[in-house]
Design a protein around this motif. Structure first.
Motif, PDB file in Angstrom:
ATOM      1  N   ARG A 164       0.808  -1.305   0.030  1.00  0.00           N
ATOM      2  CA  ARG A 164      -0.033   0.057   0.029  1.00  0.00           C
ATOM      3  C   ARG A 164       0.975   1.421  -0.060  1.00  0.00           C
ATOM      4  O   ARG A 164       0.330   2.237  -0.586  1.00  0.00           O
ATOM      5  CB  ARG A 164      -0.871   0.081   1.210  1.00  0.00           C
ATOM      6  CG  ARG A 164      -1.945   1.039   1.230  1.00  0.00           C
ATOM      7  CD  ARG A 164      -3.008   0.963   2.218  1.00  0.00           C
ATOM      8  NE  ARG A 164      -4.227   1.805   1.936  1.00  0.00           N
ATOM      9  CZ  ARG A 164      -4.946   2.255   2.870  1.00  0.00           C
ATOM     10  NH1 ARG A 164      -5.214   1.402   3.926  1.00  0.00           N
ATOM     11  NH2 ARG A 164      -6.186   3.027   2.350  1.00  0.00           N
ATOM     12  N   ASN A 165       2.286   1.262   0.554  1.00  0.00           N
ATOM     13  CA  ASN A 165       2.953   2.397   0.598  1.00  0.00           C
ATOM     14  C   ASN A 165       4.510   1.811   0.255  1.00  0.00           C
ATOM     15  O   ASN A 165       4.883   0.709   0.700  1.00  0.00           O
ATOM     16  CB  ASN A 165       2.921   2.944   1.894  1.00  0.00           C
ATOM     17  CG  ASN A 165       1.705   3.601   2.440  1.00  0.00           C
ATOM     18  OD1 ASN A 165       1.055   3.018   3.208  1.00  0.00           O
ATOM     19  ND2 ASN A 165       1.221   4.616   1.805  1.00  0.00           N
ATOM     20  N   THR A 166       5.009   2.631  -0.614  1.00  0.00           N
ATOM     21  CA  THR A 166       6.298   2.319  -0.865  1.00  0.00           C
ATOM     22  C   THR A 166       6.646   1.100  -1.991  1.00  0.00           C
ATOM     23  O   THR A 166       5.607   0.356  -2.124  1.00  0.00           O
ATOM     24  CB  THR A 166       7.557   2.057   0.238  1.00  0.00           C
ATOM     25  OG1 THR A 166       7.280   0.968   0.843  1.00  0.00           O
ATOM     26  CG2 THR A 166       7.172   3.170   1.326  1.00  0.00           C
ATOM     27  N   HIS A 167       7.667   0.985  -2.664  1.00  0.00           N
ATOM     28  CA  HIS A 167       8.117  -0.023  -3.477  1.00  0.00           C
ATOM     29  C   HIS A 167       6.914  -0.343  -4.459  1.00  0.00           C
ATOM     30  O   HIS A 167       6.474  -1.466  -4.736  1.00  0.00           O
ATOM     31  CB  HIS A 167       8.140  -1.426  -2.543  1.00  0.00           C
ATOM     32  CG  HIS A 167       9.259  -1.259  -1.729  1.00  0.00           C
ATOM     33  ND1 HIS A 167       9.301  -0.940  -0.622  1.00  0.00           N
ATOM     34  CD2 HIS A 167      10.576  -1.539  -2.070  1.00  0.00           C
ATOM     35  CE1 HIS A 167      10.659  -0.855   0.076  1.00  0.00           C
ATOM     36  NE2 HIS A 167      11.334  -1.086  -0.915  1.00  0.00           N
ATOM     37  N   ALA A 201     -12.834  -3.144   5.854  1.00  0.00           N
ATOM     38  CA  ALA A 201     -11.859  -2.002   5.773  1.00  0.00           C
ATOM     39  C   ALA A 201     -11.022  -2.439   6.857  1.00  0.00           C
ATOM     40  O   ALA A 201      -9.547  -1.817   6.376  1.00  0.00           O
ATOM     41  CB  ALA A 201     -12.778  -0.803   6.386  1.00  0.00           C
ATOM     42  N   GLN A 202     -10.914  -3.250   7.811  1.00  0.00           N
ATOM     43  CA  GLN A 202      -9.785  -3.767   8.702  1.00  0.00           C
ATOM     44  C   GLN A 202     -10.038  -4.965   9.321  1.00  0.00           C
ATOM     45  O   GLN A 202     -11.099  -5.363   9.731  1.00  0.00           O
ATOM     46  CB  GLN A 202      -9.776  -2.721   9.570  1.00  0.00           C
ATOM     47  CG  GLN A 202      -8.561  -2.723  10.918  1.00  0.00           C
ATOM     48  CD  GLN A 202      -8.519  -1.724  11.599  1.00  0.00           C
ATOM     49  OE1 GLN A 202      -8.241  -0.701  11.222  1.00  0.00           O
ATOM     50  NE2 GLN A 202      -8.844  -1.937  12.911  1.00  0.00           N
ATOM     51  N   THR A 236      -3.931  -5.924   1.389  1.00  0.00           N
ATOM     52  CA  THR A 236      -2.829  -4.899   1.675  1.00  0.00           C
ATOM     53  C   THR A 236      -2.887  -4.434   3.045  1.00  0.00           C
ATOM     54  O   THR A 236      -3.892  -4.774   3.709  1.00  0.00           O
ATOM     55  CB  THR A 236      -3.034  -3.601   0.773  1.00  0.00           C
ATOM     56  OG1 THR A 236      -1.659  -2.966   0.632  1.00  0.00           O
ATOM     57  CG2 THR A 236      -4.268  -2.783   1.295  1.00  0.00           C
ATOM     58  N   CYS A 237      -1.976  -4.038   3.541  1.00  0.00           N
ATOM     59  CA  CYS A 237      -1.847  -3.316   4.744  1.00  0.00           C
ATOM     60  C   CYS A 237      -2.631  -2.201   5.155  1.00  0.00           C
ATOM     61  O   CYS A 237      -2.746  -1.358   4.182  1.00  0.00           O
ATOM     62  CB  CYS A 237      -0.360  -3.066   5.246  1.00  0.00           C
ATOM     63  SG  CYS A 237       0.797  -4.523   5.155  1.00  0.00           S
ATOM     64  N   THR A 238      -3.043  -2.022   6.454  1.00  0.00           N
ATOM     65  CA  THR A 238      -3.777  -0.797   6.756  1.00  0.00           C
ATOM     66  C   THR A 238      -3.459  -0.602   8.542  1.00  0.00           C
ATOM     67  O   THR A 238      -3.390  -1.575   9.029  1.00  0.00           O
ATOM     68  CB  THR A 238      -5.266  -0.919   6.315  1.00  0.00           C
ATOM     69  OG1 THR A 238      -5.803   0.376   6.544  1.00  0.00           O
ATOM     70  CG2 THR A 238      -5.934  -1.957   7.514  1.00  0.00           C
ATOM     71  N   PRO A 239      -3.710   0.581   8.700  1.00  0.00           N
ATOM     72  CA  PRO A 239      -3.469   1.987   8.187  1.00  0.00           C
ATOM     73  C   PRO A 239      -2.501   2.372   7.237  1.00  0.00           C
ATOM     74  O   PRO A 239      -1.385   1.149   7.356  1.00  0.00           O
ATOM     75  CB  PRO A 239      -3.735   2.707   9.285  1.00  0.00           C
ATOM     76  CG  PRO A 239      -3.100   2.404  10.327  1.00  0.00           C
ATOM     77  CD  PRO A 239      -3.475   0.771  10.371  1.00  0.00           C
ATOM     78  N   GLU A 240      -2.446   3.177   6.486  1.00  0.00           N
ATOM     79  CA  GLU A 240      -1.146   3.313   5.777  1.00  0.00           C
ATOM     80  C   GLU A 240      -0.078   3.638   6.518  1.00  0.00           C
ATOM     81  O   GLU A 240      -0.058   4.263   7.906  1.00  0.00           O
ATOM     82  CB  GLU A 240      -1.461   4.881   4.988  1.00  0.00           C
ATOM     83  CG  GLU A 240      -2.840   4.784   3.869  1.00  0.00           C
ATOM     84  CD  GLU A 240      -2.538   5.839   2.821  1.00  0.00           C
ATOM     85  OE1 GLU A 240      -1.367   5.915   2.123  1.00  0.00           O
ATOM     86  OE2 GLU A 240      -3.656   6.459   2.764  1.00  0.00           O
TER      87      GLU A 240
END
Length: 259
Positions: A164-167, A201-202, A236-240
């Motif tokens: 979700r973030n980076t790469h 959502a989670q 994907t992972c959460t939260p960001e």
């Protein structure tokens, strides 16, 4: 008569001032240096890794597309799968799953990119590789296929993960997907169209129910399905900027066609 010479002796406070000033200056230099290092690390994680991973993923997609088009030059063609019938409105999903012809796939090697995932709403085009390891797959901007889950177009649950973030962060905005949005998975054998149907959502990172053959959350049993079918799961992972929980999006296979 002797003349007295005045001797001025500086106090301790006078001697301490230069030392204190030097200490403060040194601390300021260390603070600035650390700040620059942290800034460079942030730039590396948020910009450079994305740029590099996206380029690598794009090149891999182009290479697979060229490889799949090779039969036009007279090379052997892929094994074709018969097209699936459109689900009947209001029909029983379990019976439709039994009637739908199974997709034919060769077993992909570990870390091998063998499919292309496209999400038109988000502008995502990413290779899909076998496995969910970071170094060999996810950190390269790829989407990783959970071993043991169905392959594209097969009965069961085609479950994948992405950063979700980076790469490359191919799944940065999958929380924006809504019911009816399309996700296309393309392989050498065919093109499989899934339609987003539900989301969670989670949930816990250990909630393996969301990638089961019939996906249903073990943490929130109301989220998921109760009948066999042809499912797609995006995780994907959460939260960001955290890996504490998982965000899950589900879809169902609408159609498939051979290449």
């Amino acid at each position: 008569m002797r003349q007295r010479i005045r001797v001025v002796v500086q106090g301790r406070s006078s001697r301490r001032r230069p030392t204190l000033a030097h200490g403060l200056w040194g601390a300021a230099e260390v603070t600035v240096t650390l700040g620059v290092v942290v800034l460079l690390l942030v730039v590396h994680q948020l910009w450079w890794t994305n740029r590099q991973a996206r380029q690598d993923a794009e090149h891999k997609v182009q290479a697979m597309e060229r490889e799949w088009e090779a039969p036009a030059a007279g090379l052997p063609g892929p094994v074709e799968s018969p097209p699936a019938p459109e689900p009947a409105a209001g029909g029983n999903e379990a019976s439709e799953s039994r009637d739908r012809p199974a997709a034919q796939h060769s077993a992909p090697r570990w870390d091998q990119a063998y499919a292309i995932l496209r999400i038109p709403r988000l502008g995502v085009v990413a290779p899909v590789a076998q496995g969910i390891g970071k170094a060999g797959i996810l950190d390269k901007g790829y989407v990783g296929h959970y071993p043991g889950t169905a392959q594209p177009g097969e009965a069961g649950n085609f479950a994948v993960a992405g950063h979700r973030n980076t790469h490359g962060e191919p799944f940065r905005h999958i929380n924006r997907l809504r019911g009816g949005d399309e996700v296309q998975v393309e392989t050498r054998e065919g093109v499989y169209l899934y339609v987003i149907d539900a989301s969670l959502a989670q949930t816990s990172s250990r909630d393996t129910g969301v990638i089961a053959r019939v996906p249903r959350s073990l943490v929130k049993p109301s989220a998921g399905y109760g009948e066999p079918g042809y499912y797609l799961t995006l995780t994907t992972c959460t939260p960001e900027f955290s890996s504490k929980y998982r965000l899950v999006v589900w879809g169902k296979l609408r159609s498939m066609r051979p290449r």
